[in-house]
Design an enzyme around this catalytic site. Structure first.
Site, short mmCIF file in Angstrom:
data_model
loop_
_atom_site.label_atom_id
_atom_site.label_comp_id
_atom_site.label_asym_id
_atom_site.label_seq_id
_atom_site.Cartn_x
_atom_site.Cartn_y
_atom_site.Cartn_z
CE LYS A 190 -1.85 2.75 2.84
NZ LYS A 190 -2.21 4.30 2.32
CD GLU A 193 -3.20 8.11 2.30
OE1 GLU A 193 -2.50 7.31 2.65
OE2 GLU A 193 -2.81 9.40 3.09
N GLY A 248 3.92 4.37 13.22
CA GLY A 248 4.78 3.25 13.77
C GLY A 248 4.12 2.86 14.12
CD GLU A 265 14.25 1.23 8.43
OE1 GLU A 265 14.50 2.61 8.79
OE2 GLU A 265 14.69 0.19 8.14
CB CYS A 299 13.45 9.47 7.62
SG CYS A 299 14.35 8.98 6.25
CD GLU A 397 10.39 12.76 11.33
OE1 GLU A 397 9.30 13.07 11.70
OE2 GLU A 397 10.57 11.91 10.39
P1 NAD Z 1 2.57 8.75 7.60
O1 NAD Z 1 2.85 7.64 8.77
O2 NAD Z 1 1.59 9.14 8.13
O3 NAD Z 1 2.10 7.26 6.52
C1 NAD Z 1 2.79 6.40 6.09
C2 NAD Z 1 2.23 4.79 5.48
O4 NAD Z 1 1.25 5.07 6.29
C3 NAD Z 1 1.20 6.25 3.99
O5 NAD Z 1 0.80 4.89 3.27
C4 NAD Z 1 -0.36 5.32 5.34
O6 NAD Z 1 -1.88 6.13 3.86
C5 NAD Z 1 -0.05 4.80 5.46
N1 NAD Z 1 -1.57 4.77 7.02
C6 NAD Z 1 -1.82 6.17 7.98
N2 NAD Z 1 -2.45 5.45 8.50
C7 NAD Z 1 -2.31 4.38 9.29
C8 NAD Z 1 -2.86 2.74 9.65
N3 NAD Z 1 -3.55 3.28 10.85
N4 NAD Z 1 -2.78 1.22 9.69
C9 NAD Z 1 -2.13 1.55 8.85
N5 NAD Z 1 -1.96 2.41 7.35
C10 NAD Z 1 -1.59 3.89 8.03
O7 NAD Z 1 3.59 8.95 6.68
P2 NAD Z 1 4.16 9.72 5.54
O8 NAD Z 1 3.14 10.96 6.58
O9 NAD Z 1 3.40 8.77 4.48
O10 NAD Z 1 5.57 9.98 5.38
C11 NAD Z 1 6.52 10.62 6.37
C12 NAD Z 1 7.05 10.22 7.80
O11 NAD Z 1 7.40 9.33 6.81
C13 NAD Z 1 8.10 10.65 8.56
O12 NAD Z 1 7.55 11.57 9.50
C14 NAD Z 1 9.36 10.18 7.88
O13 NAD Z 1 10.31 11.12 8.47
C15 NAD Z 1 9.18 8.94 7.88
N6 NAD Z 1 9.91 8.33 6.83
C16 NAD Z 1 11.10 7.12 7.45
C17 NAD Z 1 11.74 6.83 6.90
C18 NAD Z 1 13.17 5.77 7.61
O14 NAD Z 1 13.22 4.94 6.36
N7 NAD Z 1 13.70 5.98 8.54
C19 NAD Z 1 11.81 6.82 5.11
C20 NAD Z 1 11.02 7.80 4.43
C21 NAD Z 1 9.89 8.22 5.71
#
Ligand code: NAD
Length: 503
Positions: A190, A193, A248, A265, A299, A397
Site C-alpha cells: 500500500k 495515497e 509506526g 523505518e 527522514c 521532526e
Molecule cells: P505516515 O505515517 O502518515 O504514512 C505512512 C503510510 O502509512 C501511508 O501509506 C499511510 O497511508 C499509511 N497509514 C496511515 N495510517 C495508517 C494506519 N492506521 N494503518 C496502516 N497504515 C496507515 O507517514 P508519511 O506522512 O507518509 O511520511 C512521512 C514520515 O515518514 C516521516 O515521519 C518520516 O520521517 C518517515 N520516513 C521514514 C523513513 C525511514 O526510512 N526511517 C523514510 C521515509 C520517511
C-alpha cells in the site's frame, strides 16, 4: 531568495496518469469503482487518477498473496530463477526512468532532476537484491558429535505487507520489495495515497517481467481503510512499514498483539556536529544540502546543526549566505533544488513549527514565510537560531526546509546534545581530528553516523534507526535474511540407541 518558474509546465505535465491496482496478476480498479485524484502540489492540476480501494479490495489482495505463497511456484523456485525476474524488473525500471521520474516529481513536488536520480538509483537496489538471492543460504553444524548433524535452513517468512510513505515512494519500496522477493516471499503493498503513481507503474513492470500471479499485489487508498487490514489480517506473516513514528507505533502495537514479525523505518531529528577544525566549505555545503534536499521532507534530514561556540556566529552566517543561493521553484525547472511541499496539511505543520519556535524564544534568522505564487505550495528555506535543546524545534521532526542551530563547547556536550531526542536515525560529524570523529561515531545513538560527509548511501550498508526511529534494518548483506525464518533440522547418523528407557 531565488524563485524559478517554468512557462510550459502544462505541456510537460500532459494528461493525468491513470493507474490501476495489481491483484492476483490482473490490473484492476476498486470493486466499488471509487477513484481518487492527485493534484500536483506545485501546479494544482490533476496529475494522477487512482482506485480508492476499501477493506474488501485489501482482503482480495491478501488472499491472492497467501495463495501464491501456499500453492504457487515462487517460494520454491531456484534462486537463479527468482534473480532472473528481479533483473528483468531492474531493466524494466531503467526503460521507464523518464516516465516514472515525471510522475514522482509531479506528485511529491520534488525537483524532476532529483526524481530522475531516485528512480534510476532503484535499479541498483533490484540488482543488488538479485545478487543476494543467489547467496542466501543456511548453516550446517558438523561439530555436534559422531551421531549428529545439524542443518539450519532459511525459509521465506511468507506474506509480507509493505506500507510506504510519500517522500521517496519508489525508492523506499525498492528498499523492501526486491529483498522480500529474493527470499521467496509474496507481498501486498500500500503506497501513500498522495503518491501512488510510481508504485502502480512498478506493478505494470512486474507483470511484464513475468512475475507469477499473486506474488505481488498493490492496493491504493487511505491508511485506515486499506493499510490497517494489511497489518491485522491473520493471513499476513510480516509487516514492513516506513512512515511516521506515530503510525509506526500503532502498527507495532497491532502487529505485536498478533505476534507478527514487524520492521519499522520511522522519523529522525538528525544532528550534524560542526567542530572548528572542519573542512569549512564542505561542511557549509553539506549543512545546506542536508536540510534542504527533498525540501527537508526526508527522514534523514540534517534538521539540527550543533556548532562549536568558537565558530558558531561565522559558520551560521556562511550557512545563511549559501542558503540564499538555493534555487527554489517549479520542480520541473532543471536548476531548481527545492520544490513544492507535499500538501496543505504539511505546509500548515511546517508553519506551525516555525511559529512555535519563535514563541519559544528562538530567532528566525532566514526565511520562515510562504514562497512563490499560489497555488503552488512553497516555503522559504528557513534558519532558526538561538535554539536550545528543550525547544520543540530541537526535538521534533518538522519535515520541511527548516534548520535549527544549537551550540556546544566540548566534545562530550556535543554528543550529549546529539543524543538528546527520542530519535536515533542518523548523524554527521565534521572534524579533521580522527579521535574526535571516532569518539562521536561510537557514542552517538544512531543507525548511521557519517564522518565528513552526509547522506551518502550504498545498497551494501544497512539502514535503519535506534529508539523511536525504528526497528530492524534494511539493505546490507542481511537484507534478504530479514524476510526469512530459520528452521533447525537435526539428523541422526548411524545406529539409533534408546536413551530414555534402555531395554
Ligand atoms: P505516515 O505515517 O502518515 O504514512 C505512512 C503510510 O502509512 C501511508 O501509506 C499511510 O497511508 C499509511 N497509514 C496511515 N495510517 C495508517 C494506519 N492506521 N494503518 C496502516 N497504515 C496507515 O507517514 P508519511 O506522512 O507518509 O511520511 C512521512 C514520515 O515518514 C516521516 O515521519 C518520516 O520521517 C518517515 N520516513 C521514514 C523513513 C525511514 O526510512 N526511517 C523514510 C521515509 C520517511
Amino acid at each position: 531568495m531565488k524563485f524559478l518558474t517554468v512557462d510550459n509546465s502544462a505541456e510537460i505535465i500532459g494528461a493525468p496518469y491513470k493507474g490501476r491496482m495489481l491483484i492476483n496478476g490482473e490490473l484492476c480498479d476498486a470493486q466499488s469503482g471509487d477513484q481518487a485524484e492527485r493534484r500536483s502540489p506545485a501546479h494544482d492540476v490533476v496529475v494522477g487518477l487512482y482506485p480508492n480501494a476499501a477493506r474488501a479490495d485489501a482482503v482480495r489482495a491478501i488472499d491472492a498473496a497467501r495463495a501464491a505463497f501456499d500453492e504457487g511456484a515462487w517460494p520454491n523456485m531456484s534462486a537463479r530463477e527468482r534473480a532472473d525476474v528481479l533483473l528483468k524488473v531492474a531493466d524494466g525500471i531503467s526503460a521507464r526512468v523518464e516516465e516514472m521520474a515525471l510522475i514522482e516529481c509531479l506528485e511529491t513536488g520534488k525537483p524532476l532532476t532529483q526524481a530522475r536520480g531516485e528512480v534510476s538509483g532503484c535499479v541498483d537496489l533490484w540488482k543488488y537484491a538479485a545478487s543476494l538471492a543467489r547467496n542466501l543460504h543456511g548453516e550446517s553444524y558438523n561439530t555436534l558429535g559422531e551421531s549428529h548433524l545439524g542443518v539450519v535452513l532459511r525459509q521465506p517468512v511468507g506474506v509480507v505487507s509493505m506500507i510506504t510513505p510519500w517522500n521517496f515512494p519508489i525508492w523506499i519500496l525498492s528498499q523492501k520489495l526486491p529483498f522480500a522477493l529474493a527470499a521467496g516471499c509474496t507481498a501486498v503493498i500500500k503506497p501513500s495515497e498522495l503518491t501512488n503513481g510510481t508504485t502502480l507503474m512498478l506493478g505494470e513492470i512486474l507483470l511484464e517481467a513475468g512475475l507469477p500471479k499473486g506474488v505481488v499485489n498493490i492496493v491504493t487508498g487511505l491508511g485506515p481503510a486499506v493499510g490497517q487490514p494489511l497489518v491485522g489480517h491473520p493471513k499476513v506473516d510480516m509487516v514492513s512499514f516506513t512512515g511516521s513514528t506515530r503510525v509506526g507505533r500503532l502498527i507495532a502495537a497491532e502487529a505485536g498483539a498478533a505476534l507478527k514479525k514487524v520492521s519499522l523505518e520511522l522519523g529522525g531529528k538528525n544532528p550534524q556536529i560542526i567542530f572548528p577544525d572542519c573542512d569549512w566549505d564542505a561542511a557549509v555545503d553539506a549543512v545546506v544540502f542536508g536540510v534542504y534536499f527533498n525540501a527537508g521532507e526526508c527522514c534523514n534530514s540534517g534538521s539540527r546543526i550543533l556548532v562549536h561556540k568558537d565558530i558558531a556566529e561565522r559558520f551560521t552566517q556562511a550557512v545563511i549566505e549559501r542558503t540564499r543561493q538555493v534555487p527554489v521553484g517549479d520542480p520541473l525547472h532543471p536548476d531548481v533544488k527545492v520544490g513544492a511541499i507535499i500538501s496543505e496539511t504539511q505546509m500548515g505543520g511546517i508553519q506551525a513549527a516555525i511559529d512555535e519556535a519563535r514563541e519559544a524564544g528562538a530567532t528566525i534568522s532566514l526565511g520562515g514565510e510562504r514562497h512563490g505564487t499560489e497555488p503552488g505550495l512553497y516555503i522559504q528555506p528557513t534558519i532558526v537560531t538561538g535554539v536550545t535543546s528543550d525547544m520543540t524545534i530541537a526535538r521534533e521532526e518538522v519535515f520541511g526546509p527548516v534548520l535549527s542551530v544549537l551550540t556546544f563547547e566540548s566534545v562530550d556536550e556535543a554528543i550529549a546534545l546529539a543524543n538528546d531526542t527520542c530519535y536515533g536515525l542518523s548523524a554527521a560529524v565534521w572534524s579533521k581530528d580522527i579521535d574526535v570523529c571516532l569518539k562521536a561515531a561510537r557514542k552517538i545513538d544512531a543507525g548511521t553516523v557519517w564522518v565528513n560527509t552526509f547522506l551518502d548511501g550504498f545498497a551494501e550498508l544497512p539502514f535503519g534507526g535506534f529508539r523511536d526511529s525504528g526497528l530492524g534494518r534494511e539493505l546490507g548483506r542481511h537484507a534478504v535474511e530479514d524476510y526469512t525464518e530459520q528452521k533447525t533440522v537435526q539428523l541422526h547418523i548411524g545406529e539409533r540407541t534408546n536413551w530414555w528407557l534402555p531395554k
